[in-house]
Write a protein that holds these residues in place. Structure first.
Motif, PDB file in Angstrom:
ATOM      1  N   LYS A  29       0.842  -1.188   0.000  1.00  0.00           N
ATOM      2  CA  LYS A  29       0.000   0.000   0.000  1.00  0.00           C
ATOM      3  C   LYS A  29       0.884   1.246   0.000  1.00  0.00           C
ATOM      4  O   LYS A  29       1.863   1.332   0.732  1.00  0.00           O
ATOM      5  N   TYR A  30       0.553   2.218  -0.839  1.00  0.00           N
ATOM      6  CA  TYR A  30       1.286   3.477  -0.916  1.00  0.00           C
ATOM      7  C   TYR A  30       0.351   4.595  -0.498  1.00  0.00           C
ATOM      8  O   TYR A  30      -0.736   4.757  -1.042  1.00  0.00           O
ATOM      9  N   SER A  31       0.771   5.372   0.489  1.00  0.00           N
ATOM     10  CA  SER A  31      -0.111   6.423   0.992  1.00  0.00           C
ATOM     11  C   SER A  31       0.371   7.816   0.624  1.00  0.00           C
ATOM     12  O   SER A  31      -0.240   8.805   1.000  1.00  0.00           O
ATOM     13  N   GLY A  32       1.462   7.926  -0.129  1.00  0.00           N
ATOM     14  CA  GLY A  32       1.982   9.227  -0.524  1.00  0.00           C
ATOM     15  C   GLY A  32       1.232   9.820  -1.701  1.00  0.00           C
ATOM     16  O   GLY A  32       0.253   9.262  -2.196  1.00  0.00           O
ATOM     17  N   GLU A  33       1.704  10.955  -2.168  1.00  0.00           N
ATOM     18  CA  GLU A  33       1.087  11.638  -3.299  1.00  0.00           C
ATOM     19  C   GLU A  33       1.578  11.023  -4.610  1.00  0.00           C
ATOM     20  O   GLU A  33       2.754  10.721  -4.758  1.00  0.00           O
ATOM     21  N   LEU A  34       0.666  10.843  -5.546  1.00  0.00           N
ATOM     22  CA  LEU A  34       1.008  10.298  -6.850  1.00  0.00           C
ATOM     23  C   LEU A  34       1.063  11.418  -7.873  1.00  0.00           C
ATOM     24  O   LEU A  34       0.190  12.278  -7.908  1.00  0.00           O
ATOM     25  N   ASN A  35       2.085  11.404  -8.713  1.00  0.00           N
ATOM     26  CA  ASN A  35       2.229  12.394  -9.780  1.00  0.00           C
ATOM     27  C   ASN A  35       2.477  11.681 -11.089  1.00  0.00           C
ATOM     28  O   ASN A  35       3.044  10.583 -11.116  1.00  0.00           O
ATOM     29  N   ASP A  36       2.065  12.312 -12.185  1.00  0.00           N
ATOM     30  CA  ASP A  36       2.337  11.756 -13.502  1.00  0.00           C
ATOM     31  C   ASP A  36       3.827  11.814 -13.787  1.00  0.00           C
ATOM     32  O   ASP A  36       4.514  12.752 -13.384  1.00  0.00           O
ATOM     33  N   LEU A  37       4.318  10.793 -14.493  1.00  0.00           N
ATOM     34  CA  LEU A  37       5.720  10.767 -14.890  1.00  0.00           C
ATOM     35  C   LEU A  37       5.823  11.294 -16.315  1.00  0.00           C
ATOM     36  O   LEU A  37       5.145  10.801 -17.219  1.00  0.00           O
ATOM     37  N   HIS A  38       6.646  12.288 -16.506  1.00  0.00           N
ATOM     38  CA  HIS A  38       6.913  12.850 -17.831  1.00  0.00           C
ATOM     39  C   HIS A  38       8.399  12.654 -18.102  1.00  0.00           C
ATOM     40  O   HIS A  38       9.228  13.435 -17.627  1.00  0.00           O
ATOM     41  N   PRO A  39       8.756  11.593 -18.839  1.00  0.00           N
ATOM     42  CA  PRO A  39      10.172  11.284 -19.047  1.00  0.00           C
ATOM     43  C   PRO A  39      10.986  12.455 -19.590  1.00  0.00           C
ATOM     44  O   PRO A  39      12.136  12.647 -19.203  1.00  0.00           O
ATOM     45  N   SER A  40      10.402  13.271 -20.450  1.00  0.00           N
ATOM     46  CA  SER A  40      11.164  14.376 -21.048  1.00  0.00           C
ATOM     47  C   SER A  40      11.577  15.408 -20.003  1.00  0.00           C
ATOM     48  O   SER A  40      12.621  16.049 -20.137  1.00  0.00           O
ATOM     49  N   TYR A  41      10.781  15.576 -18.957  1.00  0.00           N
ATOM     50  CA  TYR A  41      11.136  16.531 -17.896  1.00  0.00           C
ATOM     51  C   TYR A  41      12.360  16.074 -17.123  1.00  0.00           C
ATOM     52  O   TYR A  41      13.097  16.863 -16.553  1.00  0.00           O
ATOM     53  N   LEU A  42      12.576  14.770 -17.086  1.00  0.00           N
ATOM     54  CA  LEU A  42      13.704  14.214 -16.333  1.00  0.00           C
ATOM     55  C   LEU A  42      14.884  13.873 -17.235  1.00  0.00           C
ATOM     56  O   LEU A  42      15.792  13.170 -16.831  1.00  0.00           O
ATOM     57  N   HIS A  43      14.829  14.349 -18.467  1.00  0.00           N
ATOM     58  CA  HIS A  43      15.876  14.096 -19.470  1.00  0.00           C
ATOM     59  C   HIS A  43      16.021  12.610 -19.791  1.00  0.00           C
ATOM     60  O   HIS A  43      17.112  12.102 -19.949  1.00  0.00           O
ATOM     61  N   TYR A  44      14.899  11.919 -19.816  1.00  0.00           N
ATOM     62  CA  TYR A  44      14.861  10.525 -20.219  1.00  0.00           C
ATOM     63  C   TYR A  44      14.069  10.436 -21.518  1.00  0.00           C
ATOM     64  O   TYR A  44      13.271  11.304 -21.840  1.00  0.00           O
ATOM     65  N   SER A  45      14.299   9.374 -22.240  1.00  0.00           N
ATOM     66  CA  SER A  45      13.498   9.118 -23.436  1.00  0.00           C
ATOM     67  C   SER A  45      13.017   7.685 -23.375  1.00  0.00           C
ATOM     68  O   SER A  45      13.589   6.851 -22.677  1.00  0.00           O
ATOM     69  N   VAL A  46      11.984   7.405 -24.098  1.00  0.00           N
ATOM     70  CA  VAL A  46      11.412   6.072 -24.128  1.00  0.00           C
ATOM     71  C   VAL A  46      11.558   5.547 -25.536  1.00  0.00           C
ATOM     72  O   VAL A  46      11.242   6.232 -26.504  1.00  0.00           O
TER      73      VAL A  46
END
Length: 173
Positions: A145-162
């Motif tokens: 169970k995860y009780s923290g806040e969930l955020n969308d992952l945007h790979p480009s914001y983190l300098h990652y590519s898919v």
């Protein structure tokens, strides 16, 4: 499990599977009027005939491997077995698909056959080949169970590519 559902069975499907379908309330019909089409062999003449139809070419019908029904029987449930993993493609494209996914879910070593029938079919990844299309999936009951806040992952914001070659993980640029 299959009440008021209809199915067509290829001549390649064992009689026991058909009997299970009927014993669970399913009806057997012609392939054009069936809700589900089951085969064990894409090279079987009756299955090949379906693959050659306009209905198949226009995605109006899908053929499933009858191992789906065996998995439902083991789990005593239809809802816990993802039918999409049991799509039976024409033999002419199976080699290309295997290059991407490894073995199909219904293909397994004889040594694993008994083990897979006794255990969970969809949730325990260790029973599947490493490159199978269901590898890495877990049952929801296995998740913490995860009780923290969930955020969308945007790979480009983190300098990652898919990319497709990464296979389920992000690649650093």
């Amino acid at each position: 499990m299959f009440k008021k559902k209809t199915a067509w069975f290829s001549g390649s499907v064992r009689r026991g599977i058909r009997s299970f379908w009927v014993s669970e309330g399913g009806l057997i019909s012609r392939w054009k009027s069936a809700d589900y089409l089951f085969s064990d062999d894409a090279t079987c003449h009756d299955t090949k005939r379906i693959f050659d139809t306009d209905d198949y070419a226009r995605d109006r019908v899908t053929v499933f491997h009858s191992a789906f029904l065996s998995a439902c029987q083991v789990r005593n449930s239809v809802k816990s077995v993802p039918i999409g993993h049991y799509v039976l493609p024409p033999f002419s494209v199976q080699k290309e698909l295997k290059a991407v996914i490894g073995r199909f879910i219904w293909e397994h070593d004889k040594s694993q056959q008994g083990e897979q029938r006794e255990g969970s079919v969809c949730c325990e990844g260790q029973h599947y080949p490493v490159n199978n299309m269901v590898s890495g999936y877990v049952c929801i009951s296995q998740l913490r169970k995860y009780s923290g806040e969930l955020n969308d992952l945007h790979p480009s914001y983190l300098h990652y590519s898919v990319s497709q070659s990464c296979r389920r993980r992000f690649c650093s640029e």
